[in-house]
Write a protein that holds these residues in place. Structure first.
Motif, PDB file in Angstrom:
ATOM      1  N   ARG A  60       0.832  -1.203   0.000  1.00 40.35           N
ATOM      2  CA  ARG A  60       0.000   0.000   0.000  1.00 40.35           C
ATOM      3  C   ARG A  60       0.867   1.254   0.000  1.00 40.35           C
ATOM      4  O   ARG A  60       0.556   2.237  -0.684  1.00 40.35           O
ATOM      5  CB  ARG A  60      -0.921  -0.020   1.221  1.00 40.35           C
ATOM      6  N   ALA A  61       1.968   1.204   0.773  1.00 34.49           N
ATOM      7  CA  ALA A  61       2.865   2.360   0.823  1.00 34.49           C
ATOM      8  C   ALA A  61       3.519   2.601  -0.534  1.00 34.49           C
ATOM      9  O   ALA A  61       3.707   3.758  -0.947  1.00 34.49           O
ATOM     10  CB  ALA A  61       3.932   2.141   1.897  1.00 34.49           C
ATOM     11  N   CYS A  62       3.851   1.537  -1.235  1.00 34.82           N
ATOM     12  CA  CYS A  62       4.447   1.682  -2.569  1.00 34.82           C
ATOM     13  C   CYS A  62       3.470   2.344  -3.531  1.00 34.82           C
ATOM     14  O   CYS A  62       3.848   3.212  -4.324  1.00 34.82           O
ATOM     15  CB  CYS A  62       4.890   0.318  -3.103  1.00 34.82           C
ATOM     16  N   VAL A  63       2.214   1.962  -3.460  1.00 31.28           N
ATOM     17  CA  VAL A  63       1.196   2.568  -4.309  1.00 31.28           C
ATOM     18  C   VAL A  63       1.061   4.053  -3.984  1.00 31.28           C
ATOM     19  O   VAL A  63       1.010   4.911  -4.877  1.00 31.28           O
ATOM     20  CB  VAL A  63      -0.159   1.853  -4.134  1.00 31.28           C
ATOM     21  N   GLU A  64       1.015   4.378  -2.695  1.00 31.44           N
ATOM     22  CA  GLU A  64       0.874   5.770  -2.281  1.00 31.44           C
ATOM     23  C   GLU A  64       2.050   6.623  -2.737  1.00 31.44           C
ATOM     24  O   GLU A  64       1.891   7.802  -3.047  1.00 31.44           O
ATOM     25  CB  GLU A  64       0.746   5.839  -0.757  1.00 31.44           C
ATOM     26  N   ARG A  65       3.236   6.031  -2.777  1.00 33.17           N
ATOM     27  CA  ARG A  65       4.441   6.768  -3.147  1.00 33.17           C
ATOM     28  C   ARG A  65       4.699   6.749  -4.654  1.00 33.17           C
ATOM     29  O   ARG A  65       5.658   7.357  -5.126  1.00 33.17           O
ATOM     30  CB  ARG A  65       5.653   6.172  -2.430  1.00 33.17           C
ATOM     31  N   GLY A  66       3.883   6.014  -5.381  1.00 33.35           N
ATOM     32  CA  GLY A  66       4.073   5.936  -6.818  1.00 33.35           C
ATOM     33  C   GLY A  66       5.257   5.091  -7.234  1.00 33.35           C
ATOM     34  O   GLY A  66       5.804   5.256  -8.325  1.00 33.35           O
ATOM     35  N   LEU A  67       5.656   4.169  -6.359  1.00 36.04           N
ATOM     36  CA  LEU A  67       6.752   3.269  -6.701  1.00 36.04           C
ATOM     37  C   LEU A  67       6.244   2.196  -7.653  1.00 36.04           C
ATOM     38  O   LEU A  67       5.068   1.823  -7.625  1.00 36.04           O
ATOM     39  CB  LEU A  67       7.326   2.611  -5.436  1.00 36.04           C
TER      40      LEU A  67
END
Length: 208
Positions: A60-67
């Protein structure tokens, strides 16, 4: 038994993900049909749940950061991880990094964000002179704090970049821990899947 192990952001984490990880990680060599074995298995399930939840949170954090979306996890092929890379991160985080491409991507991003001032790097060099003795000085058994002279140490300019990378990695790991502590604060666990150190269950262990 519940069909999910935890609830993350209002969405359930299926028990099957925990079972897949348990199947991929060998159990401790404990005699079966004993209370010790049963207790170890209960703790192992809680430990595996933490690893899976960490993966879910990292995705989820990767999605939020655009990774870039990491590849799907394959528990049967957990990549090897060097002890020097993760020995100080604790067993849950260490296995999460081995198990989860998303966790590794997030850690790399957090490390890249760290800014280490030049004076911090130089201060580390000055305070840890024993780490920068030349090979010749080491062979001669030079004491870096008493008998060494300037020529017994590697020049600052030669080791600066390595020290900078080491300090950036250390700060990145601390940032990862801070992120994880905050991210899992709102996670809800079903019975039998609580954190291994949760004092609410009788056989808790305070370890990571």
């Amino acid at each position: 038994m519940s069909e999910h192990a935890a609830v993350v952001g209002g969405e359930t984490v299926p028990v099957e993900r925990v079972e897949a990880l348990l199947a991929a990680v060998p159990a401790r060599d404990v005699e079966t049909r004993t209370e010790a074995f049963a207790r170890a298995e209960r703790q192992r399930r809680r430990w595996a749940t933490q690893v899976v939840v960490t993966d879910e949170l990292a995705r989820r954090a990767c999605v939020e950061r655009g990774l870039a979306p990491p590849a799907e996890v394959s528990p049967e092929r957990v990549p090897a991880v060097s002890g020097t890379d993760v020995a100080d991160l604790g067993s849950i985080v260490a296995v999460a990094l081995a198990h989860s491409p998303a966790a590794r991507a997030l850690l790399a991003a957090l490390e890249a964000e760290q800014r280490v001032p030049e004076e911090t790097v130089r201060d580390y060099y000055v305070r840890n002179r024993d780490r920068f003795l030349t090979k010749d000085a080491l062979r001669r058994g030079v004491d870096p704090f008493s008998t060494a002279d300037a020529g017994d140490f590697q020049p600052y300019e030669r080791v600066r970049d390595d020290v900078m990378r080491e300090l950036r990695r250390a700060r990145g790991r601390l940032a990862f821990f801070d992120w994880l502590d905050g991210a899992r604060a709102g996670v809800e666990y079903t019975a039998g899947h609580e954190h291994p150190g949760d004092p609410a269950h009788p056989d808790h262990e305070h370890r990571h």
